[in-house]
Write a protein that holds these residues in place. Structure first.
Motif, PDB file in Angstrom:
ATOM      1  N   GLN A 194       0.862  -1.182   0.000  1.00  0.00           N
ATOM      2  CA  GLN A 194       0.000   0.000   0.000  1.00  0.00           C
ATOM      3  C   GLN A 194       0.900   1.234   0.000  1.00  0.00           C
ATOM      4  O   GLN A 194       1.492   1.584   1.006  1.00  0.00           O
ATOM      5  CB  GLN A 194      -0.912  -0.005   1.241  1.00  0.00           C
TER       6      GLN A 194
ATOM      7  N   ASP B 245       2.267   4.878   0.371  1.00  0.00           N
ATOM      8  CA  ASP B 245       1.856   5.923   1.305  1.00  0.00           C
ATOM      9  C   ASP B 245       1.174   7.035   0.525  1.00  0.00           C
ATOM     10  O   ASP B 245       1.459   7.256  -0.659  1.00  0.00           O
ATOM     11  CB  ASP B 245       3.075   6.449   2.061  1.00  0.00           C
ATOM     12  N   GLU B 246       0.255   7.717   1.185  1.00  0.00           N
ATOM     13  CA  GLU B 246      -0.457   8.865   0.604  1.00  0.00           C
ATOM     14  C   GLU B 246      -1.236   8.501  -0.665  1.00  0.00           C
ATOM     15  O   GLU B 246      -1.371   9.307  -1.580  1.00  0.00           O
ATOM     16  CB  GLU B 246       0.508  10.029   0.306  1.00  0.00           C
ATOM     17  N   VAL B 247      -1.710   7.275  -0.733  1.00  0.00           N
ATOM     18  CA  VAL B 247      -2.566   6.857  -1.850  1.00  0.00           C
ATOM     19  C   VAL B 247      -3.785   6.194  -1.221  1.00  0.00           C
ATOM     20  O   VAL B 247      -3.669   5.522  -0.201  1.00  0.00           O
ATOM     21  CB  VAL B 247      -1.815   5.854  -2.759  1.00  0.00           C
ATOM     22  N   GLU B 248      -4.946   6.399  -1.821  1.00  0.00           N
ATOM     23  CA  GLU B 248      -6.173   5.740  -1.365  1.00  0.00           C
ATOM     24  C   GLU B 248      -5.929   4.232  -1.228  1.00  0.00           C
ATOM     25  O   GLU B 248      -5.214   3.666  -2.067  1.00  0.00           O
ATOM     26  CB  GLU B 248      -7.279   5.935  -2.417  1.00  0.00           C
ATOM     27  N   PRO B 249      -6.510   3.584  -0.232  1.00  0.00           N
ATOM     28  CA  PRO B 249      -6.299   2.140  -0.101  1.00  0.00           C
ATOM     29  C   PRO B 249      -6.656   1.422  -1.417  1.00  0.00           C
ATOM     30  O   PRO B 249      -7.700   1.678  -2.002  1.00  0.00           O
ATOM     31  CB  PRO B 249      -7.262   1.747   1.024  1.00  0.00           C
ATOM     32  N   LEU B 250      -5.749   0.554  -1.861  1.00  0.00           N
ATOM     33  CA  LEU B 250      -5.955  -0.149  -3.132  1.00  0.00           C
ATOM     34  C   LEU B 250      -6.906  -1.317  -2.930  1.00  0.00           C
ATOM     35  O   LEU B 250      -6.957  -1.921  -1.866  1.00  0.00           O
ATOM     36  CB  LEU B 250      -4.619  -0.671  -3.663  1.00  0.00           C
ATOM     37  N   ASP B 251      -7.638  -1.631  -4.007  1.00  0.00           N
ATOM     38  CA  ASP B 251      -8.567  -2.765  -3.959  1.00  0.00           C
ATOM     39  C   ASP B 251      -8.319  -3.627  -5.193  1.00  0.00           C
ATOM     40  O   ASP B 251      -8.562  -3.199  -6.325  1.00  0.00           O
ATOM     41  CB  ASP B 251     -10.001  -2.236  -3.937  1.00  0.00           C
TER      42      ASP B 251
END
Length: 817
Positions: A364, A366-372
RNA sequence: GCCAGAGUGGCGGAACUGGCAGACGCGCUCGACUCAAACUCGAGUGUCCGCAAGGACUUGUGGGUUCGAUUCCCACCUCUGGCACCA
């Protein structure tokens, strides 16, 4: 009035070439009293005729070698022929002429063409790689490499035409459909047992360019070609327990490996494929075989693959993951198997989406929307905090890879590892026109090298040329029959020949003593001449030849045959001369520009000068003979100025003398620097400029003055490396001692180049507005004051105050308002 | 596709370390020489506006940094070389 004698190159050029040759003025012999200089230009392949590319490569190299000679060095500038190769066999098949005959006829013609260049080749040192006295030692080196465990045999794929029953080179495979050029049958891959050299043993050594002056460009190309990457090797196992090693630079993504991909040729494929999947897998393997590695590696190539039916166990979490095969995994890179992490690798991602395989996020950023994984539209190859990774979850971005490697190491299923793109060098060729690989196969004793005293293993001349079929060496009725050097029983010769890059990896050593028969070279010659001081040749050799020759030197060094880290101290590359259609020159395209007609019309000196003038040497470009008239005019002007000087009555004024000497020594300064740095086009331009200046001085009565005589003397010396014939002729006509090519480089009179006044550029807000003349050494303050006082400047400033004034010594004043 | 390199007048190219863009040459125009042609010699020649003086614009495209960018940074386009059997 006496008729003036015209500049007639067709008369003077052969005359001087003959005399130089008779006098042996270019013979390079060991002379311990003088510093040596080994100038090497890449040897040509005898394809038929010398073309513009050869002249473009060789005449500037010759000019540079001549310059070094005038600088006082004992210069060796040899030449030879890289005479084995595929085109000779093509000629044999197409025109029913023996490769040997074709090759040696070409060599003979090219010798004449090379002589017409007027280059300072030492012909006594000529070497031809197809001569038995040459390839005897190529074979000897092969055996040395074998004895030092640097040559081995393994199965490897070749492009094969099933109709012609022969191996094809890449250039013999046509188009996207990959058809045989002769019979248009689709080409297949075939596994053959072939010889390799262990270049990979030397990869770290080859990655270091310590102590050599090679262009940054080439060092980058070689570095990327060898492709070092650090990571980890991890062992996955099939459900049946067969190990599959993978290499990954991203050990931190191991928990995101949701499937595995093997190269279609991977040895395990046949074993693990289930009965239900076999048909589909076989079909896929077959189609993958027909593609090139380049096509398969292309990222825009649509990802395809087939499930084998088998499963692997991911060692970090013991998950059962499917094993696929796909053509984007290459057997030749890494281990031929990958762990696929679709969330973090774009190719794996595309593959997973296509075949509906799980995409699991384990990094994940940093500073990125949680990945899906279910919804993401592209892989995220960035670094970040580990997630969904069992006990390593939460490891911060800057520690993930090392932590993961440590983890797999401790658990015993992986370790830190370095992978290279460089592969071992495959040297076997299933061809006739090459140096036979000097090995014998004995049923009892196995693989045996041919003993030294039986070298060379000669190529038989009496071979049959069939338009189809295998190498004539294999078909020859008796050639391959021999006896085992070990036990004396009947044995068979290796029928493959060597890659011609093997011959060209050591030719610089054969030039040292081409007739020496007690070894590949005479040690005395080696001790004096090696290493090569400057190696010149085309940039297209940056990767293969220039890596192989370095490998060769290093391997020989470790056997005690050569010395030092590198064979060539400095390298300089010319660009490529393309055809007038901007395409690579080739006979099949019919765009080959030949110098012969131009040499006949204008003389070699004009062609030499034009080739050095028409483009920057490192750049190359499409051939264009439009401007040659300009260099022809230049040499006619030089001839007129020096061969027929108009004596003037009076003496030139002091100003004329001073201006002439200034221009002369400024030119000498820049020309000297340009020769040193291989900037040939500006040498010719500077000489043209100086000649224009001399014509002006001539009008003002300079002829006959000491300054004129000085200028004449220096001018001819400066032009001699570029245009050796006219320089020699003018030198002689002026009554100077033979030969211009044994003279030293002129001395610079630095004081003559100096000026009293300089022009400063005055800018307002960076725009040129005025120029002012100031004495040399004017202070910044005075320059600023003078600039501000200028009428034009006042007008543009329009009463505004300058915010800032920048003065660059000797160059400009910039007023910011 | 990947790894490199390049892109400047009508054309080939020049420009040191961020400092006058277009050196040198081809081509073209005008002129001299010549019966004529060739050769040669002289002058001019980036684009646009202007009679001129002069001004504006201009180094593949779009942005950025800087007093100042062909030069440094970012993105893109085009061409060239190499990608392991052409040499």
């Amino acid at each position: 009035m006496e008729e003036r004698e015209r500049y007639n190159p067709n008369e003077i050029e052969p005359k001087w070439q003959k005399k130089w040759d008779e006098d042996g003025i270019y013979n390079a012999d060991i002379d311990p009293a003088r510093e040596k200089y080994y100038a090497l230009t890449m040897l040509p392949y005898p394809s038929g005729d010398l073309h513009m590319g050869h002249w473009f490569a060789m005449t500037p190299s010759d000019a540079r070698a001549r310059f070094m000679r005038m600088q006082g060095y004992n210069v060796m500038f040899p030449i030879g022929f890289d005479a084995f190769g595929l085109p000779a066999e093509n000629a044999a098949i197409k025109r029913n002429i023996h490769p040997k005959e074709w090759t040696y006829a070409n060599i003979e013609r090219m010798r004449g063409q090379l002589r017409s260049m007027g280059a300072m080749f030492d012909w006594r040192r000529e070497a031809v790689s197809a001569d038995p006295e040459y390839y005897r030692w190529t074979q000897w080196f092969f055996i040395k490499l074998f004895e030092h465990d640097l040559a081995y045999r393994k199965d490897s794929a070749v492009d094969w035409c099933p109709n012609c029953n022969t191996t094809l080179a890449r250039e013999q495979v046509w188009g996207e459909d990959r058809l045989c050029e002769r019979c248009e049958t689709p080409v297949i891959k075939k596994q053959l047992e072939q010889w390799f050299f262990k270049t990979t043993n030397y990869v770290e050594d080859l990655l270091s360019f310590e102590g050599i002056d090679w262009p940054e460009r080439v060092r980058t190309l070689q570095t990327n070609w060898m492709g070092r990457s650090e990571g980890a090797s991890v062992i996955f196992k099939t459900e049946d327990g067969d190990p599959m090693e993978v290499f990954t630079t991203r050990a931190d993504t191991l928990w995101g490996a949701t499937f595995m991909v093997l190269a279609p040729e991977h040895p395990l494929v046949a074993k693990i494929t289930t009965a239900e999947q076999k048909k589909e897998v076989d079909a896929y393997v077959h189609q993958a075989e027909r593609q090139t590695d380049i096509e398969r590696e292309s990222a825009d190539n649509e990802k395809t693959g087939v499930f084998t039916g088998a499963y692997a166990i991911n060692p970090v979490n013991e998950e059962r993951i499917p094993i696929w095969i796909a053509d984007y995994v290459l057997l030749s890179y890494g281990t031929g198997a990958i762990m696929a992490v679709p969330a973090h690798d774009q190719r794996d991602f595309e593959f997973a989406r296509k075949y509906d395989l799980e995409v699991r996020v384990v990094i994940q950023p940093d500073e990125v929307e949680p990945l899906d994984g279910a919804t993401m539209e592209a892989a995220v190859p960035a670094y970040g905090t580990m997630v969904n990774s069992a006990e390593l979850t939460g490891t911060p971005a800057d520690e993930t890879i090392l932590t993961a490697i440590k983890y797999v190491d401790e658990k015993g299923f992986g370790k830190a590892s370095v992978n290279y793109r460089l592969r071992d060098w495959l040297i076997s060729r299933q061809r006739y026109w090459g140096a036979p690989i000097p090995m014998v196969y004995c049923e009892k004793c196995g693989v045996q090298p041919v003993p030294d005293d039986q070298l060379p293993v000669l190529l038989p001349d009496d071979v049959e040329w069939k338009p189809t079929g295998e190498s004539p060496l294999k078909l020859h009725p008796t050639w391959k029959d021999t006896t085992c050097p070990e036990c004396g029983e009947a044995a068979t010769r290796e029928t493959d020949t060597m890659d011609t890059f093997m011959c060209s990896s050591w030719y610089h050593l054969r030039y040292l003593s081409p007739n020496y028969d007690e070894g590949p070279f005479d040690q005395k010659e080696y001790d004096y001449w090696m290493p090569v001081d400057t190696y010149t040749g085309g940039i297209e050799h940056a990767n293969m030849h220039l890596v192989y020759t370095r490998f060769f030197h290093k391997a020989l060094r470790d056997m005690g045959i050569t010395e030092g880290r590198e064979p060539m101290t400095a390298l300089r590359n010319q660009g490529i001369v393309l055809g007038e259609d901007s395409e690579k020159m080739s006979k099949s395209r019919g765009n080959v520009a030949a110098p012969d007609d131009l040499v006949e019309k204008y003389g070699a000196d004009v062609v030499r000068a034009y080739l050095m003038f028409f483009t920057r040497w490192t750049l190359g470009g499409p051939w264009d003979s439009q401007g040659i008239e300009g260099t022809a005019r230049w040499l006619r002007r030089v001839w007129t100025a020096f061969a027929d000087p108009i004596e003037s009555a009076g003496q030139p004024s002091e100003d004329v003398v001073k201006a002439l000497r200034r221009k002369l020594h400024q030119t000498l300064e820049s020309v000297t620097a340009d020769y040193k740095s291989f900037e040939f086009n500006t040498i010719v331009a500077s000489l043209m400029e100086l000649m224009n200046e001399m014509y002006k001085a001539r009008e003002k009565g300079a002829v006959g003055s000491p300054a004129w005589d000085e200028a004449t003397d220096i001018y001819i010396r400066m032009m001699a490396p570029i245009t050796p014939h006219i320089a020699e002729e003018l030198w002689e006509r002026l009554g100077k001692p033979y030969s211009i090519h044994q003279q030293s480089w002129p001395e610079l009179d630095k004081s003559a180049t100096e000026v009293d006044e300089i022009t400063l550029v005055v800018q307002i807000n960076g725009k040129l507005r005025d120029k002012i003349t100031v004495p040399v050494g004017t202070s910044d303050e005075d320059a600023k004051a003078k600039a501000l006082a200028s009428e034009t400047v006042q007008k543009f400033m329009d009463g505004k105050e300058p915010r800032k004034v920048i003065v660059v010594q000797g160059r400009l004043v910039n007023i910011v308002i």
